[in-house]
Design an enzyme around this catalytic site. Structure first.
Site, PDB file in Angstrom:
ATOM      1  N   ASP A  26       0.800   3.831  -3.263  1.00  0.00           N
ATOM      2  CA  ASP A  26       0.393   5.230  -3.112  1.00  0.00           C
ATOM      3  C   ASP A  26       1.334   6.150  -3.879  1.00  0.00           C
ATOM      4  OD1 ASP A  26      -1.060   7.467  -1.728  1.00  0.00           O
ATOM      5  OD2 ASP A  26       0.919   7.769  -0.853  1.00  0.00           O
ATOM      6  N   ASP A  80      -7.019   1.088   0.517  1.00  0.00           N
ATOM      7  CA  ASP A  80      -5.677   0.576   0.808  1.00  0.00           C
ATOM      8  C   ASP A  80      -5.336  -0.601  -0.112  1.00  0.00           C
ATOM      9  OD1 ASP A  80      -5.535   2.445   2.799  1.00  0.00           O
ATOM     10  OD2 ASP A  80      -5.782   1.026   4.450  1.00  0.00           O
ATOM     11  N   GLU A  94      -4.421   0.513  -3.663  1.00  0.00           N
ATOM     12  CA  GLU A  94      -3.034   0.983  -3.742  1.00  0.00           C
ATOM     13  C   GLU A  94      -2.064  -0.191  -3.717  1.00  0.00           C
ATOM     14  OE1 GLU A  94      -3.519   5.383  -1.640  1.00  0.00           O
ATOM     15  OE2 GLU A  94      -2.820   3.683  -0.438  1.00  0.00           O
ATOM     16  N   GLU A 111       0.835  -1.204   0.000  1.00  0.00           N
ATOM     17  CA  GLU A 111       0.000   0.000   0.000  1.00  0.00           C
ATOM     18  C   GLU A 111       0.871   1.256   0.000  1.00  0.00           C
ATOM     19  OE1 GLU A 111      -2.332   2.586   3.321  1.00  0.00           O
ATOM     20  OE2 GLU A 111      -2.117   0.431   3.653  1.00  0.00           O
TER      21      GLU A 111
END
Length: 229
Positions: A49, A118, A121, A45
């Site tokens: 991102d 989450d 990502e 995650e």
């Protein structure tokens, strides 16, 4: 590791054929099911991102070459924030293949924005590690592409606009108060009232995150004072 039918279908929706299936499995594994032999998706995650942010920032620059940094920053935030990632996750059925512990399953984890965002990502990071940046970039642009056109509208933040208006009138920041909360944890319903220093109030209610209902209340107040752009 053999790809299950449901993961094969999900990979098809992503448009990516994984060489290393374990990356996809890890990306879909929530901390509630992790163990020493089954790592969760938190590290992925973190990486995803950054891959998402770089891809969207580059796409926004190419999409509007006349936009200033001040115009681009809120558009970027609107496209990479958790709520948007969760919306994309729902569109591709990510919740259906998430691997959750019993407690999260019982409390509606497959529908929670935070978990979906989450995991989205993490899936981006899995594609990046599996096939490189260009593969991840292509997937992101395919999934996020339609939203680039509406990024400017999505970037409008009613709470920020209301606070700036209040400050310009010599008032303090608007006060947001939860008047009522009901519903299950995975789909709470809020009624939120926003109040200005001069006594004016507006409210909004609905199912979703507290932040979204506060935004709706701010929009109602902006409409009341005639400041909707």
């Amino acid at each position: 590791m053999k790809l299950s039918a449901e993961l094969a279908a999900f990979s098809a929706r992503l448009g990516h054929d994984f060489a290393d299936i374990s990356l996809l499995v890890r990306a879909l594994t929530h901390g509630s099911l992790s163990s020493a032999t089954r790592p969760d998706n938190q590290r992925l995650e973190f990486l995803g991102d950054r891959v998402l942010g770089l891809t969207i920032a580059d796409a926004l620059l190419a999409h509007d070459q006349a936009a200033t940094e001040g115009q681009l920053a809120p558009r970027l935030n609107a496209l990479v924030r958790g709520e948007t990632c969760a919306l994309i996750a729902r569109e591709i059925g990510l919740g259906e293949v998430m691997k959750l512990g019993r407690s999260e399953m019982m409390t509606g984890g497959r529908r929670k924005d935070a978990l979906l965002g989450d995991a989205m990502e993490a899936v981006i990071a899995a594609v990046y590690l599996d096939a490189g940046f260009e593969a991840a970039r292509a997937m992101i642009l395919r999934l996020w592409g339609p939203r680039l056109e509406s990024a400017e509208a999505a970037a409008f933040n009613p709470k920020t606009a209301l606070q700036e208006w209040a400050q310009a009138q010599g008032m303090g920041p608007p006060d947001y108060r939860i008047a009522e909360r009901s519903g299950p944890d995975h789909a709470p319903r809020f009624r939120i009232i926003v109040r200005l220093d001069d006594g004016r109030e507006a409210e909004a209610s609905g199912t979703g995150t507290k932040r979204n209902i506060e935004q709706a209340a701010a929009s109602a107040m902006l409409a009341q004072i005639g400041e909707i752009p």
